[in-house]
Design a protein around this motif. Structure first.
Motif, short mmCIF file in Angstrom:
data_model
loop_
_atom_site.label_atom_id
_atom_site.label_comp_id
_atom_site.label_asym_id
_atom_site.label_seq_id
_atom_site.Cartn_x
_atom_site.Cartn_y
_atom_site.Cartn_z
N PHE A 47 0.84 -1.48 -0.20
CA PHE A 47 0.37 0.43 0.59
C PHE A 47 0.81 1.34 0.21
O PHE A 47 0.82 2.50 -0.60
CB PHE A 47 -0.95 0.50 1.16
N LEU A 48 2.15 1.50 0.58
CA LEU A 48 2.54 2.82 0.99
C LEU A 48 3.66 2.94 -0.38
O LEU A 48 3.65 3.73 -0.89
CB LEU A 48 3.81 2.25 2.15
N SER A 49 4.26 1.57 -0.39
CA SER A 49 4.52 1.58 -2.05
C SER A 49 4.03 2.51 -3.28
O SER A 49 4.14 3.10 -3.73
CB SER A 49 5.53 0.28 -2.51
N LEU A 50 2.70 1.97 -3.39
CA LEU A 50 1.84 2.23 -4.27
C LEU A 50 1.57 4.15 -4.05
O LEU A 50 1.29 4.16 -5.30
CB LEU A 50 0.00 1.39 -4.40
N LEU A 51 1.67 4.02 -3.03
CA LEU A 51 1.25 5.55 -2.54
C LEU A 51 2.17 6.51 -3.29
O LEU A 51 1.98 7.89 -3.64
CB LEU A 51 1.13 5.82 -1.34
N ALA A 126 9.54 -2.49 -10.10
CA ALA A 126 10.12 -3.85 -9.65
C ALA A 126 8.64 -3.38 -8.94
O ALA A 126 8.08 -5.15 -8.52
CB ALA A 126 10.45 -2.76 -8.60
N ILE A 127 7.17 -2.70 -8.96
CA ILE A 127 6.22 -2.93 -8.47
C ILE A 127 5.05 -3.89 -9.45
O ILE A 127 4.76 -4.74 -9.00
CB ILE A 127 5.45 -1.69 -7.67
N VAL A 128 5.90 -3.46 -10.53
CA VAL A 128 5.03 -4.51 -11.75
C VAL A 128 5.89 -5.83 -12.03
O VAL A 128 4.57 -6.60 -11.80
CB VAL A 128 5.71 -3.67 -12.96
N ALA A 129 6.30 -5.86 -11.54
CA ALA A 129 7.36 -7.44 -11.91
C ALA A 129 7.00 -7.86 -10.61
O ALA A 129 6.37 -9.48 -10.79
CB ALA A 129 8.46 -7.25 -12.04
N GLY A 130 7.23 -7.05 -9.42
CA GLY A 130 6.94 -8.00 -8.08
C GLY A 130 5.33 -8.34 -7.97
O GLY A 130 4.76 -9.31 -8.25
N LEU A 131 4.78 -7.89 -8.06
CA LEU A 131 2.95 -8.11 -8.56
C LEU A 131 2.57 -9.20 -9.17
O LEU A 131 2.09 -10.41 -8.62
CB LEU A 131 2.14 -6.65 -8.64
N SER A 132 2.66 -9.24 -10.95
CA SER A 132 2.92 -9.81 -11.53
C SER A 132 3.72 -11.42 -11.80
O SER A 132 2.59 -12.42 -11.60
CB SER A 132 3.37 -9.74 -13.10
N ALA A 133 4.34 -10.96 -10.89
CA ALA A 133 5.04 -12.51 -10.38
C ALA A 133 4.12 -13.46 -9.03
O ALA A 133 4.36 -14.82 -9.29
CB ALA A 133 6.82 -12.63 -9.82
N THR A 134 3.76 -11.94 -8.11
CA THR A 134 3.55 -12.72 -6.97
C THR A 134 2.12 -12.92 -7.40
O THR A 134 1.57 -14.04 -7.30
CB THR A 134 3.29 -11.81 -5.93
N GLY A 165 -4.59 -12.26 -3.98
CA GLY A 165 -5.43 -11.45 -4.11
C GLY A 165 -5.87 -10.67 -3.52
O GLY A 165 -6.31 -9.28 -3.34
N LEU A 166 -6.27 -11.58 -2.16
CA LEU A 166 -7.01 -10.20 -1.38
C LEU A 166 -5.28 -9.26 -0.89
O LEU A 166 -5.97 -8.09 -0.51
CB LEU A 166 -7.29 -11.09 0.02
N VAL A 167 -4.66 -9.75 -0.75
CA VAL A 167 -3.39 -8.92 0.00
C VAL A 167 -3.15 -7.90 -0.95
O VAL A 167 -2.78 -6.30 -1.45
CB VAL A 167 -1.91 -10.07 0.03
N VAL A 168 -3.08 -7.96 -2.46
CA VAL A 168 -2.46 -7.21 -3.79
C VAL A 168 -3.90 -6.50 -3.48
O VAL A 168 -3.65 -4.85 -3.64
CB VAL A 168 -2.36 -8.00 -4.89
N GLY A 169 -5.06 -7.34 -4.10
CA GLY A 169 -6.59 -5.97 -4.24
C GLY A 169 -6.46 -5.30 -3.44
O GLY A 169 -7.00 -3.86 -3.28
N GLY A 170 -6.57 -5.26 -1.70
CA GLY A 170 -6.64 -4.93 -0.85
C GLY A 170 -6.11 -3.54 -0.74
O GLY A 170 -5.92 -2.59 -0.98
N ALA A 171 -4.59 -3.87 -0.77
CA ALA A 171 -4.00 -2.35 -1.25
C ALA A 171 -4.18 -1.81 -2.14
O ALA A 171 -3.24 -0.40 -2.31
CB ALA A 171 -2.10 -2.75 -1.04
N PHE A 172 -4.26 -2.33 -3.41
CA PHE A 172 -5.00 -0.64 -4.67
C PHE A 172 -5.52 -0.70 -3.90
O PHE A 172 -6.07 0.98 -4.53
CB PHE A 172 -4.95 -1.83 -5.86
#
Length: 314
Positions: A47-51, A126-134, A165-172
């Motif tokens: 969440f903080l990284s997305l901000l 880093a965030i695009v590749a990290g999310l995709s890989a996760t 999905g819950l972790v990533v979707g919630g942060a987004f």
């Protein structure tokens, strides 16, 4: 007072992480207290990284997917196979070999984007590749772990994907709401404080995952020493190999690929490994946090030397 603390941590992130990673070893009771909160911490960090990053830069990689796909294949498929080949002639304990291959098969830590921000690398990549890989990890990690090691992960693909999905979707969703309410200008002005919050959250994670390690250090010091040595070899080795493979993308992106390749999200695997898994595998996952938190500070002079030229080549 809070803003001053956050500002200091944001301005000295790599150094704070370098020192703070030892708190979990020095204060085992604090590590035990924080261990149950590791799961939510990953979501807060994302969440903080997305901000902190510019979303327009993230969308650019989605419009040019070739380099992203190549990086994902490297992270999730080639890296574990390569590590297995490199380990074949080495007389290492079986638990350590298993841990090293699983480490290489895991997706990058979601905090890689945060580290990239702190050291001046390509955080959007880093965030695009990290999310995709996760998101792909539930599909790739179980078969790779079985093919290379004969280890079956207990968690189902659906369950693993739902959890991520819950972790990533919630942060987004949370970051979208804050962006809407605060506005881009206010977020940019608070960049140093957000960086500081990222550093503190990463510290909490590092302390919590060290639960139980201090006791093992006193009872089996030689094992801990070998595991730490392996972690400090494997992490930079994967970073160097990835840098060389992706150097044609420019130094900044190649260094970012290296950062993601060496800093793997072994916390995700802890929840999915069967109960019969050797404790020493989990021990390595904890000790492997040491190079993750120490190397960014040690590599700062290298990044500063390489990045100016990379800005002209990317």
């Amino acid at each position: 007072m809070i803003r001053s603390v956050l500002g200091f941590c944001g301005g000295h992130g790599p150094k704070v992480l370098f020192i703070g990673v030892f708190l979990g070893l020095a204060i085992p009771d604090l590590a035990a207290l924080l261990r149950p909160h590791i799961g939510p911490i990953v979501g807060v960090l994302l969440f903080l990284s997305l901000l902190r990053i510019e979303w327009q830069a993230m969308s650019g990689y989605l419009r040019r997917p070739f380099s992203l796909i190549a990086l994902l294949v490297w992270l999730l498929v080639i890296s574990p196979a390569l590590i297995m080949v490199l380990l074949l002639p080495l007389p290492l304990p079986g638990a350590l070999e298993t841990a090293l291959i699983l480490m290489a098969a895991a997706p990058p830590i979601l905090g890689a984007s945060a580290i990239a921000l702190l050291v001046g690398l390509d955080a959007p990549l880093a965030i695009v590749a990290g999310l995709s890989a996760t998101l792909l990890a539930p599909i790739t990690v179980p078969p790779i772990s079985f093919w290379l090691l004969g280890v079956e992960l207990e968690v189902s693909t659906y369950e693993f994907m739902l959890r991520m999905g819950l972790v990533v979707g919630g942060a987004f969703l949370a970051s979208l709401l804050v962006r809407f309410l605060a506005g881009t200008t206010r977020l940019r002005s608070a960049a140093r404080e957000i960086d500081g919050a990222i550093v503190l959250v990463m510290l909490v994670f590092a302390i919590g995952i060290m639960d139980g390690v201090t006791q093992t250090l006193f009872t089996r010091p030689s094992t801990v020493a070998l595991w730490v040595l392996a972690a400090f070899v494997a992490n930079p080795l994967l970073q160097i190999l990835a840098f060389l493979v992706f150097i044609k993308l420019g130094r900044s992106r190649a260094l970012t690929a290296g950062l993601m390749s060496g800093n793997c999200n072994m916390g995700l695997l802890l929840a999915s490994l069967p109960e019969s898994t050797d404790y020493d595998v989990a021990l390595f996952f904890a000790l492997a946090q040491l190079p993750m938190y120490m190397l960014p500070a040690l590599c700062l002079p290298l990044y500063r030397r390489l990045l100016p030229a990379s800005q002209h080549s990317t």
